[in-house]
Design a protein around this motif. Sequence first.
Motif, short mmCIF file in Angstrom:
data_model
loop_
_atom_site.label_atom_id
_atom_site.label_comp_id
_atom_site.label_asym_id
_atom_site.label_seq_id
_atom_site.Cartn_x
_atom_site.Cartn_y
_atom_site.Cartn_z
N ILE A 144 0.81 -1.22 0.11
CA ILE A 144 -0.13 0.11 0.05
C ILE A 144 0.91 1.08 -0.09
O ILE A 144 2.19 1.23 0.39
N VAL B 228 -1.86 9.18 -1.12
CA VAL B 228 -3.36 8.69 -1.42
C VAL B 228 -4.20 10.07 -1.34
O VAL B 228 -5.22 10.13 -2.16
N LEU C 98 -9.19 1.92 5.43
CA LEU C 98 -8.41 1.16 4.43
C LEU C 98 -8.95 -0.24 4.62
O LEU C 98 -9.38 -0.65 6.02
N TRP D 202 -6.11 -4.16 -1.24
CA TRP D 202 -6.16 -3.16 -0.50
C TRP D 202 -6.79 -2.18 -1.21
O TRP D 202 -6.54 -1.60 -2.29
N TYR E 212 -8.25 2.26 -0.34
CA TYR E 212 -8.57 3.22 0.50
C TYR E 212 -10.06 3.86 -0.08
O TYR E 212 -10.28 4.02 -0.87
N ALA F 276 -5.02 0.88 -3.25
CA ALA F 276 -3.82 1.37 -2.36
C ALA F 276 -2.48 0.99 -2.99
O ALA F 276 -1.55 1.75 -2.55
#
Length: 107
Positions: A48, A54, A71, A78, A80, A98
């Motif tokens: 990630i 992000v 998350l 993964w 977000y 992610a």
Amino acid sequence: MTLPRFLLLTGLLLLPLAPAQADRDDWRRLGCRNEQDCARQALERGEIRPLEDVLAVARRAVPGDIVGVELDRDDGRWVYEIKVLTAGGKRREIEIEATTLRILEID
């Protein structure tokens, strides 16, 4: 300064490293003691991207105040989930992969 900005700037918003509503069996299968450990290990392994990366993607996609960050694991990857309150008062949600920071969905 809005509360979310204050929390982000002061480092009090720790939610991004705590995956939300994850299946406990999935975490055990990954060999983690808890959700936070899984997220930290994923960050350390490069699975990630850091939260600041992000949030930069989210802010470019939907300007406004970030009011929530989660998350999660979704179909083995993964993701977000960023919640944004726009200047017009509309709540938007952005899903970002992610690892690649690819925007998956904007609601």
